[in-house]
Design a protein around this motif. Structure first.
Motif, PDB file in Angstrom:
ATOM      1  N   ILE A  27       0.842  -1.201   0.000  1.00  0.00           N
ATOM      2  CA  ILE A  27       0.000   0.000   0.000  1.00  0.00           C
ATOM      3  C   ILE A  27       0.878   1.253   0.000  1.00  0.00           C
ATOM      4  O   ILE A  27       0.640   2.194  -0.770  1.00  0.00           O
ATOM      5  N   ALA A  28       1.906   1.267   0.836  1.00  0.00           N
ATOM      6  CA  ALA A  28       2.819   2.415   0.901  1.00  0.00           C
ATOM      7  C   ALA A  28       3.538   2.615  -0.432  1.00  0.00           C
ATOM      8  O   ALA A  28       3.706   3.752  -0.887  1.00  0.00           O
ATOM      9  N   LEU A  29       3.956   1.540  -1.064  1.00  0.00           N
ATOM     10  CA  LEU A  29       4.623   1.652  -2.364  1.00  0.00           C
ATOM     11  C   LEU A  29       3.693   2.224  -3.417  1.00  0.00           C
ATOM     12  O   LEU A  29       4.105   3.034  -4.248  1.00  0.00           O
ATOM     13  N   SER A  30       2.431   1.838  -3.367  1.00  0.00           N
ATOM     14  CA  SER A  30       1.472   2.368  -4.343  1.00  0.00           C
ATOM     15  C   SER A  30       1.250   3.864  -4.135  1.00  0.00           C
ATOM     16  O   SER A  30       1.014   4.595  -5.093  1.00  0.00           O
ATOM     17  N   GLU A  31       1.345   4.306  -2.895  1.00  0.00           N
ATOM     18  CA  GLU A  31       1.127   5.719  -2.585  1.00  0.00           C
ATOM     19  C   GLU A  31       2.376   6.561  -2.790  1.00  0.00           C
ATOM     20  O   GLU A  31       2.312   7.677  -3.298  1.00  0.00           O
ATOM     21  N   GLN A  32       3.530   6.031  -2.410  1.00  0.00           N
ATOM     22  CA  GLN A  32       4.773   6.801  -2.429  1.00  0.00           C
ATOM     23  C   GLN A  32       5.534   6.707  -3.746  1.00  0.00           C
ATOM     24  O   GLN A  32       6.345   7.580  -4.050  1.00  0.00           O
ATOM     25  N   LYS A  33       5.355   5.608  -4.478  1.00  0.00           N
ATOM     26  CA  LYS A  33       6.049   5.374  -5.760  1.00  0.00           C
ATOM     27  C   LYS A  33       7.563   5.288  -5.607  1.00  0.00           C
ATOM     28  O   LYS A  33       8.298   5.403  -6.565  1.00  0.00           O
ATOM     29  N   SER A  34       8.028   5.090  -4.386  1.00  0.00           N
ATOM     30  CA  SER A  34       9.453   5.034  -4.099  1.00  0.00           C
ATOM     31  C   SER A  34       9.697   4.072  -2.946  1.00  0.00           C
ATOM     32  O   SER A  34       9.023   4.166  -1.913  1.00  0.00           O
ATOM     33  N   LEU A  35      10.643   3.182  -3.142  1.00  0.00           N
ATOM     34  CA  LEU A  35      10.978   2.242  -2.077  1.00  0.00           C
ATOM     35  C   LEU A  35      11.539   2.996  -0.875  1.00  0.00           C
ATOM     36  O   LEU A  35      11.188   2.700   0.269  1.00  0.00           O
ATOM     37  N   HIS A  36      12.364   3.977  -1.130  1.00  0.00           N
ATOM     38  CA  HIS A  36      12.968   4.772  -0.052  1.00  0.00           C
ATOM     39  C   HIS A  36      11.882   5.496   0.766  1.00  0.00           C
ATOM     40  O   HIS A  36      11.884   5.444   2.003  1.00  0.00           O
ATOM     41  N   LEU A  70       9.659   7.568 -13.231  1.00  0.00           N
ATOM     42  CA  LEU A  70       8.691   8.130 -12.284  1.00  0.00           C
ATOM     43  C   LEU A  70       8.685   7.402 -10.953  1.00  0.00           C
ATOM     44  O   LEU A  70       7.917   7.732 -10.063  1.00  0.00           O
ATOM     45  N   GLY A  71       9.500   6.373 -10.829  1.00  0.00           N
ATOM     46  CA  GLY A  71       9.567   5.594  -9.599  1.00  0.00           C
ATOM     47  C   GLY A  71       9.008   4.206  -9.806  1.00  0.00           C
ATOM     48  O   GLY A  71       8.949   3.702 -10.927  1.00  0.00           O
ATOM     49  N   LEU A  72       8.595   3.582  -8.727  1.00  0.00           N
ATOM     50  CA  LEU A  72       8.010   2.247  -8.805  1.00  0.00           C
ATOM     51  C   LEU A  72       6.544   2.370  -9.215  1.00  0.00           C
ATOM     52  O   LEU A  72       5.769   3.054  -8.554  1.00  0.00           O
ATOM     53  N   VAL A  73       6.213   1.691 -10.289  1.00  0.00           N
ATOM     54  CA  VAL A  73       4.845   1.734 -10.815  1.00  0.00           C
ATOM     55  C   VAL A  73       4.297   0.311 -10.804  1.00  0.00           C
ATOM     56  O   VAL A  73       4.917  -0.591 -11.361  1.00  0.00           O
ATOM     57  N   PRO A  74       3.147   0.096 -10.156  1.00  0.00           N
ATOM     58  CA  PRO A  74       2.593  -1.256 -10.125  1.00  0.00           C
ATOM     59  C   PRO A  74       2.161  -1.707 -11.525  1.00  0.00           C
ATOM     60  O   PRO A  74       1.580  -0.920 -12.278  1.00  0.00           O
ATOM     61  N   ASN A  75       2.457  -2.955 -11.847  1.00  0.00           N
ATOM     62  CA  ASN A  75       1.953  -3.539 -13.087  1.00  0.00           C
ATOM     63  C   ASN A  75       0.581  -4.140 -12.795  1.00  0.00           C
ATOM     64  O   ASN A  75       0.019  -3.919 -11.714  1.00  0.00           O
ATOM     65  N   ALA A  76       0.019  -4.894 -13.727  1.00  0.00           N
ATOM     66  CA  ALA A  76      -1.331  -5.450 -13.534  1.00  0.00           C
ATOM     67  C   ALA A  76      -1.400  -6.328 -12.280  1.00  0.00           C
ATOM     68  O   ALA A  76      -2.347  -6.234 -11.495  1.00  0.00           O
ATOM     69  N   MET A  77      -0.385  -7.166 -12.077  1.00  0.00           N
ATOM     70  CA  MET A  77      -0.372  -8.031 -10.884  1.00  0.00           C
ATOM     71  C   MET A  77      -0.176  -7.191  -9.623  1.00  0.00           C
ATOM     72  O   MET A  77      -0.733  -7.501  -8.574  1.00  0.00           O
ATOM     73  N   GLY A  78       0.592  -6.139  -9.729  1.00  0.00           N
ATOM     74  CA  GLY A  78       0.793  -5.240  -8.599  1.00  0.00           C
ATOM     75  C   GLY A  78      -0.495  -4.558  -8.184  1.00  0.00           C
ATOM     76  O   GLY A  78      -0.811  -4.459  -6.997  1.00  0.00           O
ATOM     77  N   HIS A  79      -1.258  -4.076  -9.179  1.00  0.00           N
ATOM     78  CA  HIS A  79      -2.552  -3.451  -8.869  1.00  0.00           C
ATOM     79  C   HIS A  79      -3.477  -4.443  -8.170  1.00  0.00           C
ATOM     80  O   HIS A  79      -4.170  -4.089  -7.212  1.00  0.00           O
ATOM     81  N   CYS A  80      -3.458  -5.674  -8.636  1.00  0.00           N
ATOM     82  CA  CYS A  80      -4.287  -6.717  -8.018  1.00  0.00           C
ATOM     83  C   CYS A  80      -3.858  -6.953  -6.568  1.00  0.00           C
ATOM     84  O   CYS A  80      -4.689  -6.980  -5.661  1.00  0.00           O
TER      85      CYS A  80
END
Length: 99
Positions: A27-36, A70-80
Motif C-alpha cells: 500500500i505504501a509503495l502504491s502511494e509513495q512510488k518510491s521504495l525509499h 517516475l519511480g516504482l509503478v505497479p503492473n497489472a499483478m501489482g494493482h491486483c
C-alpha cells in the motif's frame, strides 16, 4: 503437478508466510512510488523494505512493480495485490474495532 495442486501450494505458502507488514508495504509503495519513501513511512530501512517486496514477489511468483523514471509503478499483478492488501488491512481494522 497439475495446475490445481500448484495453486494450492502457492496459497498454503502465502497463508503461512505472508505478514501484515508486507501488505502495508504494498500500500505504501502504491502511494509513495518510491521504495525509499515507502520504507520511511513504515519506519523500515530501504534494504528491509526491498527484502520484504522480494519476499512477496517470490511467494506470488510474479513481479509486482516496474522501475521507471517516475519511480516504482505497479503492473497489472501489482494493482491486483495492492487491491487485496487494502481489502485485507481494512477488514483487519474492522475486526479489531469490533472485538
Amino acid at each position: 503437478m497439475n495446475i490445481m495442486n500448484a495453486k494450492d501450494k502457492t496459497l498454503k505458502m502465502v497463508i503461512g508466510k505472508l505478514r501484515i507488514k508486507q501488505l502495508q508495504l504494498l500500500i505504501a509503495l502504491s502511494e509513495q512510488k518510491s521504495l525509499h519513501k515507502a520504507a520511511g513511512t513504515m519506519f523500515l530501512t530501504q534494504s528491509a523494505a526491498s527484502k520484504a517486496l522480494q519476499e512477496i514477489e517470490g511467494m506470488l511468483e510474479v513481479t509486482l512493480f516496474e522501475r521507471t523514471k517516475l519511480g516504482l509503478v505497479p503492473n497489472a499483478m501489482g494493482h491486483c495485490a495492492i487491491r487485496y492488501a487494502k481489502l485485507i488491512t481494512t477488514e483487519l481494522g474492522i475486526l479489531c474495532r469490533e472485538v
